[in-house]
Scaffold this active site. Structure first.
Site, PDB file in Angstrom:
ATOM      1  N   ASP A  32      16.954  18.296  -6.338  1.00 48.59           N
ATOM      2  CA  ASP A  32      16.192  19.184  -5.456  1.00 48.59           C
ATOM      3  C   ASP A  32      14.708  18.838  -5.517  1.00 48.59           C
ATOM      4  OD1 ASP A  32      18.036  22.285  -5.962  1.00 48.59           O
ATOM      5  OD2 ASP A  32      18.577  20.325  -5.168  1.00 48.59           O
ATOM      6  N   PHE A  35      13.934  15.894  -3.450  1.00 46.16           N
ATOM      7  CA  PHE A  35      14.069  16.279  -2.044  1.00 46.16           C
ATOM      8  C   PHE A  35      12.803  17.021  -1.597  1.00 46.16           C
ATOM      9  CE2 PHE A  35      16.497  17.217   1.743  1.00 46.16           C
ATOM     10  CZ  PHE A  35      15.907  18.372   2.213  1.00 46.16           C
ATOM     11  N   ASP A  36      12.388  18.003  -2.422  1.00 45.40           N
ATOM     12  CA  ASP A  36      11.201  18.783  -2.060  1.00 45.40           C
ATOM     13  C   ASP A  36       9.955  17.914  -1.968  1.00 45.40           C
ATOM     14  OD1 ASP A  36      12.626  21.084  -1.885  1.00 45.40           O
ATOM     15  OD2 ASP A  36      12.268  21.692  -3.957  1.00 45.40           O
ATOM     16  N   LEU A  82      12.092  30.081   0.849  1.00 46.52           N
ATOM     17  CA  LEU A  82      10.843  30.381   0.140  1.00 46.52           C
ATOM     18  C   LEU A  82      10.051  29.100  -0.045  1.00 46.52           C
ATOM     19  CD1 LEU A  82      12.331  32.645  -2.678  1.00 46.52           C
ATOM     20  CD2 LEU A  82      10.836  33.399  -0.827  1.00 46.52           C
ATOM     21  N   GLU A 112      11.302  37.738 -10.515  1.00 50.80           N
ATOM     22  CA  GLU A 112      12.777  37.733 -10.568  1.00 50.80           C
ATOM     23  C   GLU A 112      13.280  36.345 -10.935  1.00 50.80           C
ATOM     24  OE1 GLU A 112      14.148  38.932  -6.690  1.00 50.80           O
ATOM     25  OE2 GLU A 112      12.835  40.684  -6.694  1.00 50.80           O
ATOM     26  N   LYS A 114      15.551  33.093  -9.999  1.00 50.32           N
ATOM     27  CA  LYS A 114      16.040  32.477  -8.760  1.00 50.32           C
ATOM     28  C   LYS A 114      17.442  31.955  -9.034  1.00 50.32           C
ATOM     29  CE  LYS A 114      14.686  29.376  -5.062  1.00 50.32           C
ATOM     30  NZ  LYS A 114      15.935  28.657  -4.927  1.00 50.32           N
ATOM     31  N   ASP A 116      20.937  30.187  -8.612  1.00 50.10           N
ATOM     32  CA  ASP A 116      21.295  28.932  -7.958  1.00 50.10           C
ATOM     33  C   ASP A 116      22.726  29.015  -7.441  1.00 50.10           C
ATOM     34  OD1 ASP A 116      20.910  26.441  -7.048  1.00 50.10           O
ATOM     35  OD2 ASP A 116      21.124  25.430  -8.975  1.00 50.10           O
ATOM     36  N   TYR A 224      19.057  40.840  -4.139  1.00 46.74           N
ATOM     37  CA  TYR A 224      17.627  40.838  -4.409  1.00 46.74           C
ATOM     38  C   TYR A 224      16.735  41.181  -3.211  1.00 46.74           C
ATOM     39  CZ  TYR A 224      18.846  36.097  -2.907  1.00 46.74           C
ATOM     40  OH  TYR A 224      19.374  35.026  -2.245  1.00 46.74           O
ATOM     41  N   LYS A 287       7.408  38.084  -5.806  1.00 53.09           N
ATOM     42  CA  LYS A 287       7.304  38.770  -4.518  1.00 53.09           C
ATOM     43  C   LYS A 287       6.231  39.851  -4.595  1.00 53.09           C
ATOM     44  CE  LYS A 287      12.259  38.345  -3.805  1.00 53.09           C
ATOM     45  NZ  LYS A 287      13.562  38.996  -3.878  1.00 53.09           N
ATOM     46  N   LYS A 311       9.973  26.560  -9.271  1.00 51.27           N
ATOM     47  CA  LYS A 311      11.185  25.810  -9.622  1.00 51.27           C
ATOM     48  C   LYS A 311      11.089  25.282 -11.053  1.00 51.27           C
ATOM     49  CE  LYS A 311      13.872  25.215  -5.892  1.00 51.27           C
ATOM     50  NZ  LYS A 311      14.209  23.980  -5.395  1.00 51.27           N
ATOM     51  N   CYS A 405      38.973  -7.681 -12.417  1.00 51.44           N
ATOM     52  CA  CYS A 405      39.232  -6.592 -13.362  1.00 51.44           C
ATOM     53  C   CYS A 405      38.712  -6.988 -14.740  1.00 51.44           C
ATOM     54  CB  CYS A 405      40.726  -6.294 -13.422  1.00 51.44           C
ATOM     55  SG  CYS A 405      41.117  -5.097 -14.709  1.00 51.44           S
ATOM     56  N   CYS A 408      42.089  -7.290 -17.117  1.00 51.03           N
ATOM     57  CA  CYS A 408      43.165  -8.269 -16.918  1.00 51.03           C
ATOM     58  C   CYS A 408      42.753  -9.451 -16.049  1.00 51.03           C
ATOM     59  CB  CYS A 408      44.400  -7.586 -16.347  1.00 51.03           C
ATOM     60  SG  CYS A 408      44.201  -7.115 -14.618  1.00 51.03           S
ATOM     61  N   CYS A 423      41.779  -2.337  -9.262  1.00 51.36           N
ATOM     62  CA  CYS A 423      42.541  -3.467  -9.781  1.00 51.36           C
ATOM     63  C   CYS A 423      43.984  -3.309  -9.296  1.00 51.36           C
ATOM     64  CB  CYS A 423      42.499  -3.482 -11.308  1.00 51.36           C
ATOM     65  SG  CYS A 423      43.725  -4.605 -11.999  1.00 51.36           S
ATOM     66  N   CYS A 429      48.209  -4.420 -16.164  1.00 52.29           N
ATOM     67  CA  CYS A 429      46.841  -4.137 -16.615  1.00 52.29           C
ATOM     68  C   CYS A 429      46.890  -2.978 -17.627  1.00 52.29           C
ATOM     69  CB  CYS A 429      45.993  -3.787 -15.393  1.00 52.29           C
ATOM     70  SG  CYS A 429      44.299  -3.391 -15.770  1.00 52.29           S
TER      71      CYS A 429
HETATM   72  S1  IVH Z   1      14.230  36.316  -1.812  1.00 53.25           S
HETATM   73  C1  IVH Z   1      12.483  35.951   2.429  1.00 53.25           C
HETATM   74  N1  IVH Z   1      14.983  36.341  -4.322  1.00 53.25           N
HETATM   75  O1  IVH Z   1      16.486  31.177  -2.829  1.00 53.25           O
HETATM   76  C2  IVH Z   1      12.861  35.784   1.014  1.00 53.25           C
HETATM   77  N2  IVH Z   1      15.763  34.554  -2.949  1.00 53.25           N
HETATM   78  O2  IVH Z   1      14.610  29.327  -1.105  1.00 53.25           O
HETATM   79  C3  IVH Z   1      14.301  35.897   0.806  1.00 53.25           C
HETATM   80  N3  IVH Z   1      17.288  32.993  -4.080  1.00 53.25           N
HETATM   81  O3  IVH Z   1      17.640  31.546   0.433  1.00 53.25           O
HETATM   82  C4  IVH Z   1      14.779  35.359  -0.459  1.00 53.25           C
HETATM   83  N4  IVH Z   1      17.291  34.010  -6.045  1.00 53.25           N
HETATM   84  O4  IVH Z   1      19.268  31.953  -1.461  1.00 53.25           O
HETATM   85  C5  IVH Z   1      15.058  35.687  -3.154  1.00 53.25           C
HETATM   86  N5  IVH Z   1      15.622  36.542  -6.562  1.00 53.25           N
HETATM   87  C6  IVH Z   1      15.689  35.884  -5.398  1.00 53.25           C
HETATM   88  C7  IVH Z   1      16.465  34.707  -5.224  1.00 53.25           C
HETATM   89  C8  IVH Z   1      16.466  34.069  -3.980  1.00 53.25           C
HETATM   90  C9  IVH Z   1      17.785  32.986  -5.346  1.00 53.25           C
HETATM   91  C10 IVH Z   1      17.595  31.967  -3.064  1.00 53.25           C
HETATM   92  C11 IVH Z   1      18.023  32.499  -1.726  1.00 53.25           C
HETATM   93  C12 IVH Z   1      17.040  31.953  -0.747  1.00 53.25           C
HETATM   94  C13 IVH Z   1      16.434  30.805  -1.481  1.00 53.25           C
HETATM   95  C14 IVH Z   1      15.000  30.629  -1.056  1.00 53.25           C
END
Ligand code: IVH
Length: 672
Positions: A32, A35-36, A82, A112, A114, A116, A224, A287, A311, A405, A408, A423, A429
């Site tokens: 990830d 990717f980001d 997010l 909070e 996050k 996965d 959440y 948040k 992250k 192989c 063999c 093989c 083998c």
């Molecule tokens: S809030 C508008 N809270 O992370 C905000 N998201 O990249 C709505 N996720 O699509 C999301 N834990 O699938 C929020 N405590 C948490 C989360 C959470 C996991 C995921 C969620 C979201 C993605 C955001």
């Protein structure tokens, strides 16, 4: 300028490919984080060179998990993602931006975890669940209500009071580590591809068309985010606490903070502690608590300005590639393995990591002696994610996949349509032969005690067993075996007794034990049940095989190929002559008929006359369906001793009959 355009196109192409791998195929190829980073680079280039902007660029979408077969639903409020941050400094920047945006007002931040998993939106009307929809492309998603209702922690009817007539609650569908490990162990056993992490397992499971399989997998959900017009409170935290009272499993960590110091402490604490959590997390979420402030801050096209994700860094180590070995499995597939200078990663020492296939070696462009990055993030299996080019040895050669192989020497062949090399020397083998012997004796196949990996190799190397049928003549070599160190009479007796007992193992397991490529445990059962005996299986044409439930052209072709090889037919003939079960007994055909057709049956408790698994098998053989939990659709419960109290209560309240084992056996033998 042209070079910028080329770079932009290249990044878009790459990100589109990774999006497809991630969302459609469920098999991500890069982390990830990487990717980001690529996404950020593309965003940067697009904003510096707006003349190259394109509405179809991957920067303008949040990814899609829409799949065929589900009804689509347009989200009333789009499901955004997010923004991501990767350091304490970036989180500080977020807090500063929030404060600036609010003209210096006091701000409360909620911290909070996050989760996965895969996000879900549930809609409730008058206290009842009416719909569950996946994120999809953020605008519309798949309606997966039938699968969602199998998750026991999700309330179908709310408790307490004070909920708005209509609202939406969002959260994450997760597969706890324990369930993930169990599922993967099962898949490994059935030689099905493993899930790379709980996230893929959760999203894959949610998209299954068969909700009873979903129910079996142990998904869970944490919530959440509450959305609606008449929410109980004017802030996120209190709304979530209200939702908890209505029966939702609200994320257990919700910490109110006011200073950047508290935010910093929260990050340091969870960076370590998250490893002890029962579910996978890939970061933290911050948040703004106050809903009015949220509204003031608003949204960008893709994400709210009032929240951000931090992250966790996947644990990564750099280590030297000593050499690549090539290993041959029971089906002849050759897997390249990176043998590494041992390195400590997330508490375990990593010495080896699979490179999977030739394409991956090429993609990573690995050279001899390279310094490789090894990662262990959400994945349990260490993964090679890249090469440190600055430390490449001058003049080093690229790692080449073997042509022959490694055991063999037979030239390898590429399996059509797949990345794997194989093989073809099935009968000469060693690792393939030993692998098949090992599989044959395994617990879910012939269940022969006393023979494992090491013993299979000993039996083969000494020329005593060169295919599974030789196991039935082991007695002939008793004297020779006794001469071998560590091989006492008891060891030999145990093997021979195990071999003898295996003659009672039912035909479907014998079929599975043969190691016919692609024929797994379940498909063996289906073939055995449909064709009844080995002659019918050996002589079945393509059409007959494909007409069997769940048997597709690939398995059909594999069965036909297997039995077209004379040595396989010969071995099966020998097994038959030794008295193995080569047909399903007639009584199951007769009494098994369709006595239980259309009936949903729950098996619960412990039994004396047959094992639980045997009863489950009988139910299937007699046309019934095994279900895991009691509902009003259950026809009866095959009840043993010490049945679970909750099942018992539920059965009583729904008026579902209990049938004991004697009555059940009578029932299927047609006496009832
Ligand atoms: S809030 C508008 N809270 O992370 C905000 N998201 O990249 C709505 N996720 O699509 C999301 N834990 O699938 C929020 N405590 C948490 C989360 C959470 C996991 C995921 C969620 C979201 C993605 C955001």
């Amino acid at each position: 300028m042209d070079s910028v355009k080329i770079k932009i196109d290249q990044l878009r192409e790459e990100l589109n490919r990774h999006n497809y791998n991630y969302y459609v195929l469920n098999t991500p190829e890069i982390s990830d984080y990487n990717f980001d980073m690529k996404m950020k680079e593309l965003e940067r280039l697009e904003s510096s060179y707006p003349q190259f902007d394109d509405p179809y660029s991957p920067t303008h979408r949040v990814g899609s998990d829409i799949s065929k077969g589900f009804t689509q639903w347009i989200h009333k409020r789009p499901m955004l993602s997010l923004g991501n941050t990767y350091s304490m400094e970036e989180v500080d920047d977020f807090v500063r931006r929030v404060k600036d945006g609010l003209m210096g007002e006091q701000v409360q931040i909620v911290g909070e975890l996050k989760y996965d998993g895969t996000s879900i939106s549930l809609s409730y009307e008058h206290g009842r669940l009416v719909r569950a929809v996946t994120r999809g492309d953020g605008t519309q998603g798949d309606v997966v209500t039938d699968n969602i209702v199998t998750i026991k922690s999700i309330p179908l009817q709310l408790q307490g009071e004070g909920w708005p007539d209509e609202f939406e609650i969002r959260g994450e569908i997760v597969l706890p580590w324990k369930e993930f490990d169990r599922l993967n162990a099962e898949r490994e056993f059935n030689e099905e591809p493993l899930f790379a992490n709980p996230r893929n397992a959760a999203s894959g499971t949610l998209k299954l068309q068969n909700s009873s399989e979903v129910a079996r997998r142990g998904l869970d959900a944490v919530f959440y985010y509450l959305l609606g017009d008449n929410l109980p409170a004017d802030n996120h935290y209190d709304n979530m606490m209200a939702a908890r009272k209505w029966g939702f499993k609200v994320a257990p960590v919700m910490t109110l903070m006011t200073s950047t110091k508290e935010v910093g402490d929260f990050i340091s604490y969870w960076d370590i502690k998250r490893k002890e959590l029962p579910v996978a997390t890939d970061g933290l979420v911050f948040k703004v608590n106050d809903l009015r402030q949220q509204l003031n801050l608003g949204y960008t096209a893709k994400s709210p300005r009032w929240a951000t994700a931090y992250k966790f860094q996947a644990e990564r180590a750099l280590t030297e590639l000593k050499f690549v070995s090539f290993e041959v499995g029971r089906m002849g597939i050759v897997t390249p393995v990176a043998n590494l200078e041992p390195v400590l990663l997330s508490g375990t020492i990593v010495k080896r990591a699979s490179l999977h296939n030739e394409d991956i070696i090429k993609q990573l462009d690995i050279h001899d002696g390279d310094m490789l990055y090894v990662e262990k993030g959400g994945e349990i299996i260490p993964k090679i994610t890249g090469v440190e080019l600055s430390r490449r040895k001058f003049g080093s050669e690229t790692v080449k996949f073997v042509k022959d192989c490694p055991v063999c020497g037979t030239p390898l062949v590429r399996i059509e349509g797949e990345a794997a090399w194989m093989c073809p020397n099935k009968t000469g083998c060693a690792p393939q032969i030993c692998g098949r012997i090992e599989h044959f004796v395994g617990r879910r196949m012939m269940n022969i005690d006393g023979i494992g990996e090491e013993m299979a190799a000993i039996l083969y190397e000494n020329g005593w067993v060169s295919d599974p049928s030789d196991l039935y003549e082991l007695e002939r070599y008793r004297a020779e075996m006794l001469k071998l160190q560590g091989m006492g009479p008891r060891t030999i007796d145990r093997m021979i007794e195990g071999v003898e007992n295996s003659k009672n193992v039912p035909f479907d397991r014998v079929l599975y034990a043969l190691s016919i490529p692609y024929l797994g445990e379940t498909s063996s059962k289906k073939v055995a049940k449909a064709l009844r005996n080995i002659d019918a299986v050996m002589n079945a044409d393509n059409e007959t095989l494909c007409s069997i439930d769940d048997i597709g052209p690939r398995i059909a072709q594999s069965i036909r190929e297997y039995f077209s090889i004379p040595s396989n037919r010969n071995m099966v003939g020998r097994l038959q002559s030794f008295g193995l079960q080569m047909a399903l007994p007639d009584n199951t055909a007769a009494s098994g008929s369709e006595v239980l057709a259309g009936k949903s049956i729950v098996v619960s408790g412990t039994f004396n006359k047959r094992s639980r698994d045997e009863y489950k098998e009988m139910i299937e053989l007699n046309g019934g369906k095994n279900v895991g939990s009691v509902s009003k659709k259950t026809d009866f419960i095959l009840a043993g001793e010490n049945m679970g109290p909750s099942k018992l209560d539920k059965a009583k309240s729904l008026g579902i009959p209990l049938v004991d084992e004697d009555s059940f056996l009578k029932m299927i033998s047609g006496q009832n």
